[in-house]
Design an enzyme around this catalytic site. Structure first.
Site, PDB file in Angstrom:
ATOM      1  N   ASP A 173      -5.971  -3.127  11.395  1.00  0.00           N
ATOM      2  CA  ASP A 173      -4.796  -2.267  11.394  1.00  0.00           C
ATOM      3  C   ASP A 173      -4.514  -1.765  12.807  1.00  0.00           C
ATOM      4  O   ASP A 173      -5.373  -1.816  13.692  1.00  0.00           O
ATOM      5  CB  ASP A 173      -5.005  -1.089  10.437  1.00  0.00           C
TER       6      ASP A 173
ATOM      7  N   CYS B 239       0.828  -1.204   0.000  1.00  0.00           N
ATOM      8  CA  CYS B 239       0.000   0.000   0.000  1.00  0.00           C
ATOM      9  C   CYS B 239       0.869   1.264   0.000  1.00  0.00           C
ATOM     10  O   CYS B 239       2.066   1.224   0.294  1.00  0.00           O
ATOM     11  CB  CYS B 239      -0.927  -0.008   1.219  1.00  0.00           C
TER      12      CYS B 239
END
Length: 204
Positions: free
Chosen positions: A127, A10
């Site tokens: 996360d 990412c």
């Protein structure tokens, strides 16, 4: 036979980094459209990055509490396979764009997250950030607190070449998401770090 996790790199900001990630075996790349992030890209750059990808490597667009029209505009201009939402977006908001979507769940809070709040999510990304925060911090959450969702999920937060093998062996995630752990500076990916991380994830 033990499965290998799918791998998303990412915070890609350059076409050459996307191309290198794909060559090394990444299954998807993430494009950040959150203006306060150091990894934010414009529509024009995002399109260049997507053009650099080989066939069958996916592109994920990351948003955070964006106006719906901004999401629609970017999704209409950039060939995104998935949308990923990192803010306080409701299930109804995320469903409205008629695209596969991922909801990031903050695991940095002391309270256990309520995975049922997003019943329409195609996947949940666990996360290390706290509510209202953005990923890419390099921190990891306490893996002992992990309770696996009842649907596809993605492990994120503080993964790097040194700990990814342990993460895969201990948690057996269907997919992993890495940003700062393979960077030389915010948004600039390091080919050697990506190679080591992907090798560690595949061998875990």
């Amino acid at each position: 036979m033990k499965r290998h996790p799918r791998i998303k790199i990412c915070g890609i900001t350059r076409p050459e980094d996307a191309r290198r990630a794909a060559e090394l075996g990444a299954d998807a790349i993430g494009l950040v459209f959150v203006e306060r992030s150091p990894r934010c890209v414009t529509v024009e750059v995002a399109r260049e990055i997507c053009r650099a990808l080989p066939p069958l490597v996916g592109a994920v667009g990351l948003f955070m509490d964006a106006e719906p029209e901004r999401v629609r505009s970017i999704a209409g201009a950039v060939p995104l396979n998935w949308l990923q939402f990192h803010g306080s977006e409701s299930d109804a908001y995320c469903r409205a764009f008629s695209r596969p979507w991922i909801k990031a769940v903050p695991m940095g809070d002391t309270q256990r997250p309520d995975f049922s709040a997003w019943p329409g999510a195609d996947a949940l990304l666990l996360d290390a950030h706290e509510a209202g925060g953005l990923g890419g911090t390099g921190r990891r959450f306490d893996w002992q607190r992990l309770s696996r969702p009842d649907r596809p999920w993605i492990l994120a937060g503080g993964l790097n070449p040194e700990n990814v093998r342990e993460a895969v062996e201990r948690l057996d995630p269907p997919a992993i998401d890495v940003s700062s752990g393979v960077e030389s500076s915010p948004g600039i990916k390091d080919g050697n770090l990506m190679s080591r991380l992907i090798e560690g994830a595949r061998n875990g």
